[in-house]
Design a protein around this motif. Sequence first.
Motif, PDB file in Angstrom:
ATOM      1  N   THR A 252       0.580  -0.970  -0.097  1.00  0.00           N
ATOM      2  CA  THR A 252      -0.040   0.160  -0.340  1.00  0.00           C
ATOM      3  C   THR A 252       0.906   1.154  -0.030  1.00  0.00           C
ATOM      4  O   THR A 252       1.788   0.548   0.616  1.00  0.00           O
ATOM      5  N   THR A 253       0.317   2.164  -0.411  1.00  0.00           N
ATOM      6  CA  THR A 253       0.958   3.966  -0.244  1.00  0.00           C
ATOM      7  C   THR A 253       1.468   4.158   0.451  1.00  0.00           C
ATOM      8  O   THR A 253       3.042   3.999   0.940  1.00  0.00           O
TER       9      THR A 253
ATOM     10  N   ASN B 167       5.515   4.777  -3.870  1.00  0.00           N
ATOM     11  CA  ASN B 167       5.624   3.484  -4.661  1.00  0.00           C
ATOM     12  C   ASN B 167       5.206   2.877  -4.335  1.00  0.00           C
ATOM     13  O   ASN B 167       5.652   1.117  -3.429  1.00  0.00           O
TER      14      ASN B 167
ATOM     15  N   ASP C 215       4.094  -3.798 -12.035  1.00  0.00           N
ATOM     16  CA  ASP C 215       2.868  -3.096 -12.139  1.00  0.00           C
ATOM     17  C   ASP C 215       1.634  -3.453 -11.482  1.00  0.00           C
ATOM     18  O   ASP C 215       0.626  -3.797 -12.519  1.00  0.00           O
TER      19      ASP C 215
ATOM     20  N   SER D  54      -0.307  -2.850  -9.391  1.00  0.00           N
ATOM     21  CA  SER D  54      -1.656  -1.474  -9.946  1.00  0.00           C
ATOM     22  C   SER D  54      -1.880  -1.350 -10.740  1.00  0.00           C
ATOM     23  O   SER D  54      -3.141  -1.064 -11.250  1.00  0.00           O
ATOM     24  N   GLY D  55      -2.082  -1.942 -12.066  1.00  0.00           N
ATOM     25  CA  GLY D  55      -1.920  -0.956 -13.001  1.00  0.00           C
ATOM     26  C   GLY D  55      -1.898   0.583 -13.741  1.00  0.00           C
ATOM     27  O   GLY D  55      -2.534   0.640 -15.171  1.00  0.00           O
ATOM     28  N   GLU D  56      -1.184   1.309 -12.844  1.00  0.00           N
ATOM     29  CA  GLU D  56      -1.061   2.477 -12.789  1.00  0.00           C
ATOM     30  C   GLU D  56      -0.008   2.664 -13.550  1.00  0.00           C
ATOM     31  O   GLU D  56      -0.031   4.129 -14.224  1.00  0.00           O
ATOM     32  N   ASN D  57       1.232   2.473 -13.850  1.00  0.00           N
ATOM     33  CA  ASN D  57       2.457   2.564 -14.532  1.00  0.00           C
ATOM     34  C   ASN D  57       3.026   1.312 -15.042  1.00  0.00           C
ATOM     35  O   ASN D  57       3.285   0.688 -14.745  1.00  0.00           O
TER      36      ASN D  57
END
Length: 528
Positions: free
Chosen positions: A171-172, A405, A485, A487-490
């Motif tokens: 998690t962030t 990240n 990746d 989270s699929g965000e980057n």
Amino acid sequence: MLHLPERINPNAVPAPEIPMTSTVLPSSAQTDDADLTSLGYEPSLHRKLGRYASFAAGFSFVSILTTIFQLFAFGYSFAGPAFFWTWPVVLIGQLLVALNFAELAARYPLSGAVYQWARRVGGETVGWFAGWFMALAQVVTAAAAAIAMQVVLPQLWDGFQLVGGDPALNTTTGAANAVVLGAILLVVTTVINSLGVKLMSHVNSVGVTCEIVGVAAVILALITAAQRGPDVVMDTTVLAGSDLGAVGAFMVSGLMAAYVMVGFNSAGELSEETKSPRQTAPRTILSALIISGIGGALMIITALMAAPSLDDGRLATEGLPYVLTAVLGTFWGKVLLVDVAVAIFVCTLAIQTAGSRLVFSMARDGKLPASALLSSVHPTRGTPMWPSIAIGALAVGVLAINVGNAALFTTLCSVCIVMVYVAYLLVTVPQLLNRLRGDWDRVGQTMPAGLFSLGRWGLPVNILAVLYGAVMVVNLAWPRPEVYDPSGENGILLYSAPLMVGIVLLLGLGIRRTSARSASRSEDPADA
């Protein structure tokens, strides 16, 4: 005040075919130092490490208690109980590599082992890039090991969650707190390394003893709480149902074993600080890997046997800490978590130590920027202080640029493993070429009697080691969203490993040219 180590010929590469006239193995500090002189260097480091301390350097770098706690959930999430079988596959592959390294450790007992070995079997360019990749890999590995404190400390006391929010590493807030805890740990290990190898070895040996006791305690506790038999590892339900396919899921789950079983070469990195290194280093390289392999296999299989449930999802998210807490209860579970924290501490310390000796060895040969500073040795402590500071500072920098990240851990793990495997290949490939040319056997006839040798098994073992290393580099660098990746965000993170290898290669070319020009100017009489 610092002084620069005395050198006989820092830029000379003792060719593999140069005969060694000694017929007996070194057995004292004087003969060890004379042996070092014959390899081209005057002694400058303090020779304080015995066999156990040498073993501890390799064992603590592998640190099964640290890395299995970190990655058990990851491996299980992709392959279920069958992920256990990735462990013996990687162990056998790495044992092939370690056997080749053991021969090299006996022949070239020098600090900065990977750099020195590759340099002597493959030449200056190959040696430089092996050292370069390994040095940066150790920076990233130190950062990855340090953030493992996030898996342990917030579970011991929520006050360790300094950032606040969810402490889970993926998690962030968990990743941000991991950076804070990791940076604090790296500052402490840097101070210890700067104070001398004797203090480092005492701390490391005590920590490794605690880790071995902890591993044994974990295994015994899990066996007594077993709810199913060892045949649990034959359960392929998760593999069969994976969207990646059974083979794909198995390969991804192997990241855990691949990350754990590296660094066994650390005993070789400390050769110039080890007593009778030609005898000691080969044994401790192999024993560190084998004991880690057996202990890790038992930890994994007993955890699967003792887990309250295999399909409630907690094994795939919480991993081994969940099993231990459920089996031992809160108090004894936390006692073992303290032991894990000790293991993480000495693991980070060992990685930084090995990396500092590699940087020192390259700088001693004038191969890095600021070589004069990085090759300096404290006159009373007998330790290369500035390489330790450089490794620590760079590792903190790696953490700092990854604040927040959520893919911090898997990204760092995968990138550093790929670079380690590339560095290993830069040793085993030229070593194989030497064998194919017949040079290796010829050198063997001129070495001191009684050194570790694979004999006629050397060629097949070397071939298999190279094939294994090449397959693992491809597998680990493959752009999988599940690894790089989640989270699929980057999307750019998918290519973290090949991009990092390319960047490291290009950066290395520039630094090598700059260092070569600086060395050339300093040797030019017109500049004097």
